[in-house]
Design an enzyme around this catalytic site. Structure first.
Site, PDB file in Angstrom:
ATOM      1  N   ASN A  66      33.747  33.564  62.796  1.00 39.46           N
ATOM      2  CA  ASN A  66      34.111  32.142  62.801  1.00 39.46           C
ATOM      3  C   ASN A  66      34.353  31.680  64.240  1.00 39.46           C
ATOM      4  O   ASN A  66      35.427  31.165  64.584  1.00 39.46           O
ATOM      5  CB  ASN A  66      35.346  31.906  61.926  1.00 39.46           C
ATOM      6  N   HIS A 107      43.781  26.568  57.286  1.00 36.77           N
ATOM      7  CA  HIS A 107      43.065  27.107  56.138  1.00 36.77           C
ATOM      8  C   HIS A 107      43.642  26.604  54.820  1.00 36.77           C
ATOM      9  O   HIS A 107      42.907  26.449  53.841  1.00 36.77           O
ATOM     10  CB  HIS A 107      43.100  28.640  56.157  1.00 36.77           C
TER      11      HIS A 107
END
Length: 463
Positions: free
Chosen positions: A318, A349
């Site tokens: 990521n 998140h």
């Protein structure tokens, strides 16, 4: 999920058309901005229905902040509003959908838009509200000197190449792409006359796109086979725990973690290919003279699977989110940058408890790994056999540490997380604490990092 894949495949075709028929030589910047924005809005509505209104509300709210807030506070207000709105949407996933929401729900695009909003706000603050000598070399390069127009702002946040799965890119890079300066900016960094060229080459992304589509196809096949057959939930099955020895459980943990990766490889690589197909993502020339199209790449699979340190693994997984965390948090945190960065990552998140178990555990393991590397690594560099042995051991430990850390991220809830950690005796937590007690490291202060950043800037200026 079907809508997600359909939109991304249609975006891939639209990207090729966009690069060929709406290239900067055939269409104005305004037309390219408008097309990218309208198609992005259409994809959002098609994929998420009325939930897409959340994307547009957040974008318009922050456009108001960007134009009305004072420059010294623009990044703070934008950050609070964007992260606050995102967090409220994450909370709704818990209390409305009760853990049953799909991973492709509207919060995914909202997370990417939050990254872009805060990135632009920080870079606008750097460009207008700070002196050049206060900035790092990277901050100077990416600083935005004037507020964008509404069309530019909407295009940057809602363009069809990144509305569904990202990645986040820098505002100046995106504007250079729309205006047709993106590739030339990178090519001008190379002396082409020495390479035998009379003029700048015209690199095509087709080869890179085809390569990434092959990776996407393989990832999809692995997802449809491995992921279904090796569920993460099996590692806390009572029968499995009763009959399986500790080392075998660790081995199976590695297998199920590997099986969980292909869906990320698929989504991120396809998103990268979409941007490349539109002509966006050129990053320059490598040591062999080959053209590189990895400016927006979100992962480096080889480096992930061969990582010999927790830091190396994180840096190649990521990638664009890690870059965002660095630019909006780590580089600007007055103290404890590592801890604050992990906490921001968890908050971004969502609010599932498993995320916080993962990122808080990640803080502990990162600090322990850093202490071991700083205190021990140099003893193994004196000979090739020692270095190979060190790399093999650190690879195995790193892979297991990552598996141990990310298991709660997949399980989400508290009860299975605690059950999992009990089954493996909290061994990584205990080992990390012992390492930090025996090999403490002093956290780098903001003043020291600022001095280092200033030295880097002076070095760049002198060159």
């Amino acid at each position: 999920q079907i809508n997600f894949v359909a939109c991304q495949l249609f975006a891939l075709l639209a990207a090729f058309w966009f690069r060929i028929y709406l290239s900067p030589s055939h269409a104005s910047s305004a037309v390219r901005h408008a097309f990218a924005t309208l198609f992005g809005i259409y994809f959002a509505v098609f994929c998420f229905g009325w939930y897409s209104i959340h994307l547009f509300v957040l974008v318009l709210m922050n456009y108001g902040i960007m134009n009305m807030a004072s420059i010294p506070n623009i990044h703070r207000y934008s950050f609070v509003v964007a992260m606050g709105y995102l967090t409220l949407c994450h909370i709704s996933r818990i209390y409305i959908f009760h853990y049953g929401i799909l991973t492709t729900d509207f919060s995914g695009p909202l997370m990417i838009i939050t990254q872009k909003i805060t990135t632009l706000a920080c870079q606008l603050h750097d460009g207008i509200g700070r002196q050049a000598e206060e900035l790092t070399a990277e901050q100077n390069r990416l600083a935005v000197k004037s507020r964008p127009s509404l069309l530019e702002y909407l295009s940057y946040l809602l363009n069809f190449m990144s509305i569904i799965a990202g990645p986040c890119s820098n505002y100046k890079d995106y504007i250079a792409f729309i205006e047709g300066r993106h590739v030339h900016m990178k090519l001008l960094e190379v002396n082409w006359k020495q390479k035998g060229y009379d003029r700048l080459p015209d690199p095509s992304p087709t080869g890179a796109v085809m390569y990434k589509l092959c990776i996407t196809l393989v990832s999809l096949i692995l997802f449809l086979t491995l992921t279904k057959n090796f569920p993460m939930a099996y590692i806390i099955d009572n029968e499995f725990l009763d009959k399986t020895p500790f080392l075998s459980r660790l081995g199976y943990l590695y297998v199920v973690t590997q099986a969980a990766k292909p869906k990320y490889y698929f989504a991120w690589t396809l998103a990268d290919a979409v941007n490349n197909a539109a002509g966006y993502g050129f990053s320059g020339v490598d040591e062999r003279g080959a053209f590189r199209w990895d400016l927006l790449s979100n992962l480096n699979i080889w480096n992930i699977e061969t990582a010999t340190s927790f830091k190396m693994y994180i840096e190649n997984w990521n990638i664009q989110t890690a870059a965002w965390l660095k630019r909006v948090c780590y580089d600007r945190a007055p103290w404890y940058p590592t801890a604050l960065t992990f906490i921001l990552s968890a908050l971004w998140h969502g609010i599932y408890p498993g995320y916080y178990f993962t990122f808080l555990t990640g803080i502990l393991i990162t600090l322990a790994a850093r202490a071991i590397r700083n205190n021990c690594r140099h003893y193994f560099l004196s000979s090739v056999p020692l270095k190979i042995a060190y790399d093999v051991v650190t690879w195995a430990v790193t892979q297991l540490a990552v598996c141990y850390t990310v298991a709660p991220f997949v399980m989400l809830a508290v009860e299975p997380t605690i059950k999992f950690y009990k089954s493996v005796y909290f061994h990584m937590h205990i080992l990390s604490i012992l390492v930090l007690l025996l090999l403490p490291i002093r956290p780098q202060t903001h003043s020291v990092r600022r001095a280092q950043n200033q030295a880097m800037l002076n070095s760049v200026k002198s060159k």
